[in-house]
Scaffold this motif. Structure first.
Motif, mmCIF file in Angstrom:
data_model
loop_
_atom_site.group_PDB
_atom_site.id
_atom_site.type_symbol
_atom_site.label_atom_id
_atom_site.label_comp_id
_atom_site.label_asym_id
_atom_site.label_seq_id
_atom_site.Cartn_x
_atom_site.Cartn_y
_atom_site.Cartn_z
ATOM 1 N N GLU A 299 9.097 0.063 5.734
ATOM 2 C CA GLU A 299 8.126 -0.945 6.165
ATOM 3 C C GLU A 299 6.892 -0.936 5.265
ATOM 4 N N ASP A 300 6.365 0.253 4.989
ATOM 5 C CA ASP A 300 5.197 0.346 4.133
ATOM 6 C C ASP A 300 5.515 -0.100 2.706
ATOM 7 N N PHE A 301 6.692 0.290 2.221
ATOM 8 C CA PHE A 301 7.077 -0.012 0.852
ATOM 9 C C PHE A 301 7.194 -1.514 0.629
ATOM 10 N N LEU A 302 7.703 -2.232 1.622
ATOM 11 C CA LEU A 302 7.908 -3.672 1.489
ATOM 12 C C LEU A 302 6.693 -4.497 1.888
ATOM 13 N N SER A 303 5.661 -3.853 2.427
ATOM 14 C CA SER A 303 4.554 -4.614 3.006
ATOM 15 C C SER A 303 3.531 -5.085 1.980
ATOM 16 N N ARG A 304 3.618 -4.592 0.737
ATOM 17 C CA ARG A 304 2.623 -4.984 -0.270
ATOM 18 C C ARG A 304 2.901 -6.409 -0.742
ATOM 19 N N PRO A 305 1.991 -7.357 -0.509
ATOM 20 C CA PRO A 305 2.233 -8.749 -0.904
ATOM 21 C C PRO A 305 2.162 -8.925 -2.413
#
Length: 375
Positions: A299-305
């Motif tokens: 979740e954190d890894f994919l959350s960077r826009p």
């Protein structure tokens, strides 16, 4: 003091700030916000400045003073061109930070100011050897390289760095010590061991393998409403061993030359104790400290826009390494943080700011995707 660059890292920044506030203890931060960052960390920083004694300076890339024209992103930029532009920006930023901290040290007559150069996914700790979990970098180096064949390595003899950390580990079980306290208390001994004003920090790579049960940081003083699963330092203790390229912690003195900064990993290439001759690996057995580098959850890894490299495939590649150890030496910090600020304020400074940042990331992701489609 810590010098830091950020790019859409708001969802992990609250834990990073709270952790180093206790462990370092961090009280001075100079932050550079990447030019291509879609989100801003300003709300998080302003909250910390309002509720703590943390002193933060936020710079934009326009605040950097380059020698010559500033680097510019090129159309169809190659990886080599990207790295050259990134490296020039980082070296300029770090040099400007060092000059700023040198001036502040003179103004405050501070002769014991240390500065660390790490990222928002990295956490400083002591380089303990844990006899129970067989954790750490000592487990091989202390046995394989005796002092008589490798002078300068940490080893088991009176007055050695190994003994100092071994004693500290015993003390840690009752009352952890901060990095600053350790450096101050052992000032003369560090000097006698020929440690310079720069120490090279080996890094451990932590993947996304998590504990089946997260202990309550050695006791039950963390209330249920604070989700310890949201904290990388508690949730992901397993690591795959040392990484290429360590980091640095330096003592801010007038003798340090900002013009000689080598790169973000080697602040003072020829004057940093513990680095190897190749300058690619930190010498693990020489370091008092280490850095834990966390990939975090999916979740954190994919959350960077706006970061197209953040894919499920790349996440799985980062977590494909074999687990070589486990580190729980950072578990104590959250209890200490709660005791300092109270549960309500501790939740605001960690969990609630994280939730705010994750929501901001999602909203910014939509705006970024829309702008890409229009383009």
């Amino acid at each position: 003091s810590i010098v830091l660059t950020v790019k859409d890292d708001g969802h992990i920044l609250p834990e990073w700030l709270a952790y180093h506030y206790e462990v370092a203890p961090l009280r001075r931060l100079i932050m550079l916000v990447d030019k291509y960052s879609i989100t801003s960390p300003r709300h998080i920083i302003e909250t910390y400045e309002r509720m703590t004694d943390l002193n933060v300076t936020i710079w934009k890339e326009d605040d950097l003073k380059y020698r010559g024209p500033p680097p510019r992103k090129k159309h169809n930029e190659t990886p080599a061109q990207f790295y050259a532009r990134y490296l020039r920006k980082q070296i300029t930023f770090l040099g400007q930070c060092m000059t700023t901290l040198q001036r502040e040290a003179r103004e405050n007559n501070d002769t014991d100011l240390w500065a660390m150069f790490i990222d928002t996914d990295e956490y400083l700790s002591f380089n303990y050897f844990n006899r129970i979990t067989k954790d750490g970098i000592f487990d091989k180096s202390k046995e394989s390289f005796p002092c008589r064949t490798a002078p300068g390595r940490i080893c088991r003899k009176d007055g050695s760095p190994y003994q100092m950390l071994d004693e500290l580990k015993i003390k840690y079980e009752e009352q952890p010590e901060t990095v600053a306290s350790f450096l101050d208390r052992n000032r003369e001994q560090l000097q006698s061991l020929n440690y310079s004003n720069c120490m090279y920090l080996p890094r451990l790579q932590h993947g996304a393998i998590e504990l089946s049960h997260i202990p309550k940081a050695r006791n039950d003083s963390i209330p249920q409403e604070l989700r310890v699963e949201d904290f990388h330092t508690l949730r992901f203790p397993f690591h795959s061993g040392s990484m290429y390229w360590g980091k640095s912690i330096v003592k801010i003195t007038d003798e340090l030359n900002p013009a000689l900064i080598h790169n973000p990993h080697f602040i003072q290439k020829d004057n940093c104790f513990g680095s190897s001759t190749s300058f690619k690996f930190a010498e693990p057995s020489r370091s008092f400290f280490r850095v834990h580098h966390h990939t975090g959850s999916l979740e954190d890894f994919l959350s960077r826009p706006g970061d197209l490299s953040r894919t499920v495939d790349n996440f799985q590649k980062r977590n494909s390494s074999v687990v070589k150890g486990e580190s729980r030496d950072t578990f104590w910090w959250l209890v200490s943080f709660i005791n300092r600020f109270g549960i309500a304020n501790a939740m605001l400074l960690t969990q609630e700011l994280r939730e705010w940042a994750l929501d901001l990331n999602e909203r910014s992701k939509g705006n970024w995707n829309q702008s890409v489609e229009i383009a």
